[in-house]
Design a protein around this motif. Structure first.
Motif, PDB file in Angstrom:
ATOM      1  N   ASP A 150      10.476  -4.987   1.195  1.00 52.93           N
ATOM      2  CA  ASP A 150       9.129  -5.266   1.677  1.00 52.93           C
ATOM      3  C   ASP A 150       8.082  -4.886   0.636  1.00 52.93           C
ATOM      4  O   ASP A 150       7.104  -5.606   0.430  1.00 52.93           O
ATOM      5  N   ARG A 154       5.347  -7.347  -1.200  1.00 45.66           N
ATOM      6  CA  ARG A 154       3.907  -7.077  -1.268  1.00 45.66           C
ATOM      7  C   ARG A 154       3.399  -7.141  -2.699  1.00 45.66           C
ATOM      8  O   ARG A 154       2.302  -7.645  -2.964  1.00 45.66           O
ATOM      9  N   LEU A 546       0.615  -1.343  -0.765  1.00 46.43           N
ATOM     10  CA  LEU A 546       1.669  -2.093  -1.450  1.00 46.43           C
ATOM     11  C   LEU A 546       3.051  -1.516  -1.160  1.00 46.43           C
ATOM     12  O   LEU A 546       4.058  -2.225  -1.261  1.00 46.43           O
TER      13      LEU A 546
END
Length: 555
Positions: A150, A154, A546
């Motif tokens: 993930d 980002r 992020l």
């Protein structure tokens, strides 16, 4: 002056020199040729470039002479205080205080967009990660890949890529039948069948299936098994999805393996059938011993792969092939697979598959392999019995501490987490250290407001303290860090940057006052420092986001 502006200034000096030395050479120089780095020793200035070393030979001039001429031109640029030539031809550039300090306002004005960049613009990426079997809860290995995958997504999105996060649901094959038999046996009060799935979660799942289908045990045997499988599958998949959402991981696509095997309504070929035909059309499929093979050794695999057995059944490789081709059909030029250490054998296989499909194995596919992760003192799941569950880890350590810690290390390094450290509210705990720095920026802003200090005035030339210069230098680096971390697929670079930034902020906080002391009047420097304070908070917030980690305003 930010790095882009400085690159443009350097380019404006270099192009005429190139034209002078060699007609038309100036047109060959672009902004992408300009590399700027932060000197490790701050006494060497704010930025350094090796551009003279890079172009000296092609322009027929000694590197130091070219560097000297570039330095002479740069010194005429507003915002540049001095330029020095060092070593064989490096250029060290020092900005004046106003040019360096202007960054604080730039960051505040940009807000959440600061750090975004265009380095991945034009790349269309399918990023597949986690992809657990829907036959049990997510475990500690899935947790690491969820955090890393993930965060990687980002970073790539922040760098301009068109990207989809995808979860491949392994919902076809023998494991689903064993899963169904296990749930049904539990519903019937029978022992777990040989090779089946055991654990309290199966018993609980069976009770949920019975609650939804009270007539289950009254159905004929074949329908009973199908019903148990489909209801249990849907319930277990829902648990996986809920676990990931609670871990702050969102998937854009949940791709069912069944789609690859299902025949269309018109009775035509399945996607797996089509995959064999398409690979054969590429010239990489052959028949031998009544089986169908793909010549993957032509693309670096250790052996050719059977795609359809002599009995007519497809292998797992067939589904892999159909899935890979389907990603391309959906418009994804680049495919990234994040796999665990036990899938190391897939690297050559998938790259060879890309080659057989007519793609470039070195360009169009990446297979990233992660190493094992453990947590000292973690207990095995009470429900599953033989794993450490994601949900248990999250409830024990917290989403923020777990995600930050898992993203803080390279994926290819074995990792052991220290829960005692991660639960501490001290500076020894990296995630606390960074989050506390962010909360402190908000505390400073609140205190400034109550003391009559606002951002009504901005005088960047007043930011002259050495800790301000160091802090501004680090803030300026953030977009480059984001772009580089995205390019090399290494979220840990953002985490380590945030820790360095937090340290620089704390040192600045100890040395520079935003609020006047005693009855001293509010001056330009106080208001400008508030801009710098808020800019730092923004970058800390953007960086934590992020990594999928929250940025608390109070701690």
């Amino acid at each position: 002056m930010d790095p882009q502006q400085l690159s443009a200034a350097l380019l404006a000096v270099l192009v005429p020199l190139a034209e002078e030395r060699r007609a038309g050479a100036g047109a060959e120089v672009t902004a992408s040729d300009i590399v700027l780095e932060r000197p490790k020793n701050r006494e060497h200035g704010d930025w350094s470039s090796n551009i003279a070393l890079k172009f000296a030979k092609s322009l027929g001039i000694a590197p130091r002479e070219l560097a000297a001429r570039l330095a002479e031109g740069l010194e005429q640029t507003p915002g540049i205080a001095s330029v020095e030539v060092a070593g064989p031809g490096f250029i060290n550039i020092r900005l004046d205080a106003a040019a360096a300090g202007a960054l604080a306002k730039t960051i505040v004005d940009a807000g959440a967009a600061y750090g975004t960049n265009e380095s991945q613009r034009g790349n269309t990426i399918n990023l597949e990660f986690v992809s657990a079997n829907p036959t049990g809860p997510l475990h500690i290995g899935h947790t690491r890949w969820a955090a890393l995958g993930d965060a990687m997504a980002r970073l790539l999105l922040a760098s301009g890529a068109t990207l989809v996060r995808e979860f491949y649901i392994n919902d076809a094959g023998a494991q689903m039948e064993r899963f169904a038999l296990s749930v049904l046996a539990a519903a019937e009060g029978q022992p777990t069948p040989e090779g089946g799935y055991a654990g309290a979660y199966i018993d609980a799942l069976a009770q949920r299936v019975l609650a939804e289908r009270p007539d289950l045990l009254d159905l004929d045997p074949e329908e009973r098994l199908v019903t148990a499988r489909e209801v249990a599958y849907r319930l277990q998949l829902g648990e996986l999805q809920a676990s990931l959402e609670q871990f702050n991981v969102h998937f854009d696509v949940w791709f069912s393996e069944r789609i690859l095997h299902d025949k269309p309504a018109d009775g035509g070929p399945s996607l797996v059938d089509e995959a064999v035909d398409r690979l054969r059309a590429q010239g990489h499929v052959y028949d031998q011993d009544d089986a169908v093979w793909v010549r993957t050794t032509a693309f670096g695999d250790d052996k050719d792969r059977v795609i359809r057995r002599s009995n007519g059944e497809y292998t797992y490789f067939a589904a892999d092939a159909a899935y890979y081709l389907n990603k391309g059909d959906r418009g994804f030029a680049h495919k990234i697979y994040l796999l665990g250490a036990d899938h190391h054998g897939y690297v050559h296989r998938l790259k060879a598959l890309a080659g057989a499909a007519g793609d470039d194995p070195e360009k169009d596919i990446e297979v990233l392999i992660g190493q094992l992760v453990s947590v000292n003192g973690a207990r095995l799941s009470k429900r599953a019995g033989n794993i450490i569950e994601m949900d248990d880890l999250r409830e024990w350590l917290g989403t923020d501490a777990l995600r930050y810690s898992l993203a803080r290390y390279p994926a290819d390094s074995p990792l052991t987490l220290d829960p005692e450290l991660l639960r501490k509210r001290t500076n020894d705990n990296p995630v606390f250290y960074v989050q506390y720095a962010h909360a402190r920026t908000h505390n400073v802003a609140r205190n400034a407001e109550s003391s009559g200090v606002d951002r009504g005035e901005f005088a960047p030339e007043t930011l002259t303290h050495e800790t301000e210069s160091a802090l501004l230098g680090a803030l300026q680096e953030f977009p480059r860090i984001v772009a580089f971390a995205a390019d090399v697929r290494e979220p840990h670079r953002v985490a380590r940057y945030l820790e360095e930034l937090a340290g620089l902020y704390h040192r600045w906080y100890d040395n520079c006052r935003v609020i006047p002391q005693g009855d001293d009047p509010v001056e330009s420097v106080h208001r400008t420092r508030l801009w710098l304070n808020d800019a730092t908070g923004q970058v800390l917030r953007n960086g934590l986001d992020l990594l999928g980690v929250s940025a608390p305003e109070r701690m």
